[in-house]
Scaffold this active site. Structure first.
Site, PDB file in Angstrom:
ATOM      1  N   GLU A  13      -9.814  -2.181   4.766  1.00  0.00           N
ATOM      2  CA  GLU A  13     -10.475  -1.843   6.017  1.00  0.00           C
ATOM      3  C   GLU A  13     -11.756  -2.662   6.205  1.00  0.00           C
ATOM      4  O   GLU A  13     -12.294  -3.203   5.227  1.00  0.00           O
ATOM      5  CB  GLU A  13     -10.835  -0.346   6.003  1.00  0.00           C
ATOM      6  CG  GLU A  13      -9.624   0.598   5.925  1.00  0.00           C
ATOM      7  CD  GLU A  13      -8.919   0.790   7.271  1.00  0.00           C
ATOM      8  OE1 GLU A  13      -8.813  -0.172   8.059  1.00  0.00           O
ATOM      9  OE2 GLU A  13      -8.456   1.907   7.530  1.00  0.00           O
TER      10      GLU A  13
ATOM     11  N   ASN B 142      -7.901  -2.869  14.084  1.00  0.00           N
ATOM     12  CA  ASN B 142      -9.282  -3.086  13.628  1.00  0.00           C
ATOM     13  C   ASN B 142      -9.393  -4.290  12.695  1.00  0.00           C
ATOM     14  O   ASN B 142     -10.428  -4.495  12.068  1.00  0.00           O
ATOM     15  CB  ASN B 142      -9.821  -1.819  12.931  1.00  0.00           C
ATOM     16  CG  ASN B 142      -9.119  -1.522  11.613  1.00  0.00           C
ATOM     17  OD1 ASN B 142      -8.180  -2.216  11.220  1.00  0.00           O
ATOM     18  ND2 ASN B 142      -9.567  -0.489  10.920  1.00  0.00           N
TER      19      ASN B 142
ATOM     20  N   HIS C  18      -7.564  -4.845   9.919  1.00  0.00           N
ATOM     21  CA  HIS C  18      -7.243  -4.668   8.494  1.00  0.00           C
ATOM     22  C   HIS C  18      -5.931  -5.348   8.122  1.00  0.00           C
ATOM     23  O   HIS C  18      -5.038  -5.506   8.954  1.00  0.00           O
ATOM     24  CB  HIS C  18      -7.256  -3.190   8.082  1.00  0.00           C
ATOM     25  CG  HIS C  18      -6.120  -2.348   8.571  1.00  0.00           C
ATOM     26  ND1 HIS C  18      -6.256  -1.008   8.847  1.00  0.00           N
ATOM     27  CD2 HIS C  18      -4.819  -2.632   8.828  1.00  0.00           C
ATOM     28  CE1 HIS C  18      -5.097  -0.515   9.234  1.00  0.00           C
ATOM     29  NE2 HIS C  18      -4.203  -1.481   9.239  1.00  0.00           N
TER      30      HIS C  18
ATOM     31  N   ASP D  87       0.818  -1.221   0.000  1.00  0.00           N
ATOM     32  CA  ASP D  87       0.000   0.000   0.000  1.00  0.00           C
ATOM     33  C   ASP D  87       0.847   1.265   0.000  1.00  0.00           C
ATOM     34  O   ASP D  87       2.061   1.233   0.212  1.00  0.00           O
ATOM     35  CB  ASP D  87      -0.966  -0.008   1.197  1.00  0.00           C
ATOM     36  CG  ASP D  87      -0.343  -0.575   2.467  1.00  0.00           C
ATOM     37  OD1 ASP D  87       0.881  -0.519   2.590  1.00  0.00           O
ATOM     38  OD2 ASP D  87      -1.096  -1.075   3.326  1.00  0.00           O
TER      39      ASP D  87
END
Ligand code: F6R
Length: 248
Positions: free
Chosen positions: A143, A136, A138, A67
């Site tokens: 996400e 979270n 990811h 990313d």
């Protein structure tokens, strides 16, 4: 899934670098999928040391990163291109032309995503994909969402992720709100996944990703569908799995 439990972050990095180092020696032209963030820092440090002191040769290795922030130039200190240059590429003998990180300043972001999907097709399968995991759940910047996205895509970072990553920036407002990320097809197509996690703040994500239902609400849970997954995590990161309840 192979689960390697280690005592702390340092041990995690040593274990991961041993695995990656062995791959680089056995397959000198391997393709590595790489991650950024705090998690792989020790691993990259150790691989750099192995290059300097143990002749680990990266001259024919190719890499593709998961990313990049949209809106940060590769020379911006918090861009993932700069991160990789500073912590790994600039410390080993990998030719710059062998390293691929999406361009977060591309005028046509959709085009950049397509370019990276095509690049992955041309390169062939990634031999080992290194992954961290967000608190979270990811992986990459996939996400939590209603569905998994397969291709490289532009993603809006969640408030949790912006908050977590603000530690690298002077001000929270400076954290980019969007990123380009590899999608699940690219991640799941790798021959092998290597997931690293340390610290209590990852405990819930690790437990859900490794043992919870497979759901795009916990993107990392997709690893359960991969045939060759190694998780290296410390006790704290594994503390919500229930694995050690008797020992405790
Ligand atoms: C970074 C990436 C992210 C991180 C995750 C954990 O390239 O893909 O998924 O792995 O946000 O970040 P750290 O390691 O900083 O806790």
């Amino acid at each position: 899934m192979k689960l390697i439990c280690v005592s702390n972050e340092h041990e995690m990095s040593l274990e991961a670098s041993r695995l990656i180092g062995a791959l680089v020696r056995i397959t000198p032209d391997a393709i590595l999928g790489l991650a950024t963030g705090s998690t792989p820092l020790g691993t990259y440090g150790e691989l750099s040391r192995m290059f300097l002191e143990e002749n680990l040769d990266f001259s024919c290795i190719r890499t593709i990163n998961l990313d990049e922030y949209i809106g940060l130039d590769g020379s911006h200190p918090q861009s993932y291109r700069a991160f990789m240059a500073g912590y790994l590429f600039g410390r080993i003998n990998i030719p710059p032309a062998n390293t691929f990180v999406p361009d977060g300043m591309a005028e046509d972001i959709e085009g950049e995503c397509r370019k990276f999907d095509e690049l992955m097709e041309q390169m062939g399968r990634v031999d080992l994909q290194l992954l961290g995991i967000g608190a979270n759940g990811h992986i990459g910047f996939n996400e939590p969402a209603d569905c998994f996205t397969s291709n490289f895509h532009c993603t809006e970072l969640t408030e949790d992720t912006i908050e977590a990553n603000s530690r690298f920036f002077d001000r929270r407002e400076d954290v980019p709100t969007h990123a380009i990320t590899m999608g699940m097809r690219g991640i799941m197509n790798a021959r092998r996944l290597l997931i690293l996690a340390s610290g209590k703040k990852k405990a819930n994500a690790v437990a859900e990703a490794c043992f919870g239902p497979v759901t795009p609400r916990v993107p990392g849970s997709i690893i359960q569908l991969h045939p060759d997954v190694t998780v290296i995590a410390d006790w704290e990161a594994l503390s919500d799995t229930g694995l050690f309840e008797e020992a405790e």
